[in-house]
Design a protein around this motif. Sequence first.
Motif, PDB file in Angstrom:
ATOM      1  N   GLU A 137       0.847  -1.253   0.067  1.00  0.00           N
ATOM      2  CA  GLU A 137      -0.127   0.101   0.013  1.00  0.00           C
ATOM      3  C   GLU A 137       0.881   1.165  -0.017  1.00  0.00           C
ATOM      4  OE1 GLU A 137      -3.840   1.228  -0.257  1.00  0.00           O
ATOM      5  OE2 GLU A 137      -3.081  -0.638  -0.127  1.00  0.00           O
ATOM      6  N   PRO A 138       0.563   2.259  -0.944  1.00  0.00           N
ATOM      7  CA  PRO A 138       1.817   3.312  -0.846  1.00  0.00           C
ATOM      8  C   PRO A 138       1.164   4.297   0.286  1.00  0.00           C
ATOM      9  CG  PRO A 138      -0.077   3.121  -2.808  1.00  0.00           C
ATOM     10  CD  PRO A 138      -0.039   2.153  -2.087  1.00  0.00           C
ATOM     11  N   LYS A 139       2.207   4.801   0.752  1.00  0.00           N
ATOM     12  CA  LYS A 139       1.851   5.837   1.782  1.00  0.00           C
ATOM     13  C   LYS A 139       2.767   7.047   1.678  1.00  0.00           C
ATOM     14  CE  LYS A 139       0.507   2.503   5.207  1.00  0.00           C
ATOM     15  NZ  LYS A 139       1.251   1.198   5.536  1.00  0.00           N
ATOM     16  N   VAL A 140       2.135   8.304   1.604  1.00  0.00           N
ATOM     17  CA  VAL A 140       2.709   9.407   1.616  1.00  0.00           C
ATOM     18  C   VAL A 140       3.616  10.008   2.722  1.00  0.00           C
ATOM     19  CG1 VAL A 140       2.456  11.743   0.811  1.00  0.00           C
ATOM     20  CG2 VAL A 140       1.476  10.346  -0.693  1.00  0.00           C
ATOM     21  N   THR A 141       4.842  10.240   2.659  1.00  0.00           N
ATOM     22  CA  THR A 141       5.272  11.198   3.904  1.00  0.00           C
ATOM     23  C   THR A 141       5.785  12.461   3.133  1.00  0.00           C
ATOM     24  OG1 THR A 141       7.605  10.273   3.333  1.00  0.00           O
ATOM     25  CG2 THR A 141       6.314   8.990   4.922  1.00  0.00           C
ATOM     26  N   THR A 192       6.818   9.040  -1.668  1.00  0.00           N
ATOM     27  CA  THR A 192       6.434   7.684  -1.428  1.00  0.00           C
ATOM     28  C   THR A 192       7.278   6.719  -2.044  1.00  0.00           C
ATOM     29  OG1 THR A 192       4.544   6.094  -1.182  1.00  0.00           O
ATOM     30  CG2 THR A 192       4.769   7.208  -3.324  1.00  0.00           C
ATOM     31  N   SER A 193       7.530   5.534  -1.321  1.00  0.00           N
ATOM     32  CA  SER A 193       8.437   4.424  -2.035  1.00  0.00           C
ATOM     33  C   SER A 193       7.733   3.144  -2.211  1.00  0.00           C
ATOM     34  CB  SER A 193       9.877   4.449  -0.777  1.00  0.00           C
ATOM     35  OG  SER A 193      10.458   3.506  -1.324  1.00  0.00           O
ATOM     36  N   VAL A 194       7.837   2.710  -3.037  1.00  0.00           N
ATOM     37  CA  VAL A 194       6.860   1.670  -3.381  1.00  0.00           C
ATOM     38  C   VAL A 194       7.437   0.461  -3.944  1.00  0.00           C
ATOM     39  CG1 VAL A 194       4.595   2.815  -3.584  1.00  0.00           C
ATOM     40  CG2 VAL A 194       6.004   2.109  -5.635  1.00  0.00           C
ATOM     41  N   ASN A 241       2.923  15.331  -6.873  1.00  0.00           N
ATOM     42  CA  ASN A 241       1.745  15.015  -7.406  1.00  0.00           C
ATOM     43  C   ASN A 241       1.843  13.723  -7.749  1.00  0.00           C
ATOM     44  OD1 ASN A 241       0.746  17.391  -6.825  1.00  0.00           O
ATOM     45  ND2 ASN A 241       1.015  18.394  -8.852  1.00  0.00           N
ATOM     46  N   ILE A 242       2.582  13.028  -8.115  1.00  0.00           N
ATOM     47  CA  ILE A 242       2.751  11.687  -8.609  1.00  0.00           C
ATOM     48  C   ILE A 242       2.484  10.806  -7.534  1.00  0.00           C
ATOM     49  CG2 ILE A 242       4.185   9.843  -9.608  1.00  0.00           C
ATOM     50  CD1 ILE A 242       5.425  11.668 -11.406  1.00  0.00           C
ATOM     51  N   GLU A 293      -3.463   8.337  -3.396  1.00  0.00           N
ATOM     52  CA  GLU A 293      -5.059   8.298  -3.416  1.00  0.00           C
ATOM     53  C   GLU A 293      -5.947   7.027  -4.438  1.00  0.00           C
ATOM     54  OE1 GLU A 293      -8.356  11.601  -4.516  1.00  0.00           O
ATOM     55  OE2 GLU A 293      -6.285  12.040  -4.424  1.00  0.00           O
ATOM     56  N   TYR A 294      -5.234   6.963  -5.541  1.00  0.00           N
ATOM     57  CA  TYR A 294      -6.035   5.921  -6.393  1.00  0.00           C
ATOM     58  C   TYR A 294      -5.617   4.650  -6.415  1.00  0.00           C
ATOM     59  CZ  TYR A 294      -7.793  10.562  -7.953  1.00  0.00           C
ATOM     60  OH  TYR A 294      -8.488  11.831  -7.790  1.00  0.00           O
TER      61      TYR A 294
END
Length: 114
Positions: free
Chosen positions: A13-17, A26-28, A55-56, A62-63
């Motif tokens: 699951e991507p998570k923004v910091t 985010t690192s995925v 923004n990326i 989000e999506y």
Amino acid sequence: MNQVVLVGRLAEEPKVTTTESGKQVTSVNVAVTRNFKNTEGIYESDFIRCILWNNIALNTCEYCHTGDVIGIKGRLQTRSYEDENHERKFIMEVIAEKVTFLSSYKKEDSNPTE
């Protein structure tokens, strides 16, 4: 020319910091299936670390969710750090310049409302 194109599934699951300078990141890990089978007749996957900025990163978080198929266009970057034994370690990762949302992994509704 340093250009990478990947198509694979989000392995987490991507998570923004937010960095100290105020940028979102985010690192995925992206699971990219190899186009050939191993000796047991199974397709193996490579898990490739990708870094997404601003923004990326926000749009992906989000999506997109674990299991979604995404396309990433970016560049390879190598960085290094020193571990606890004072040994220099090197990491190669993809810095995303463009992310395309290709499909969503649809979870089965365990409690359908008919």
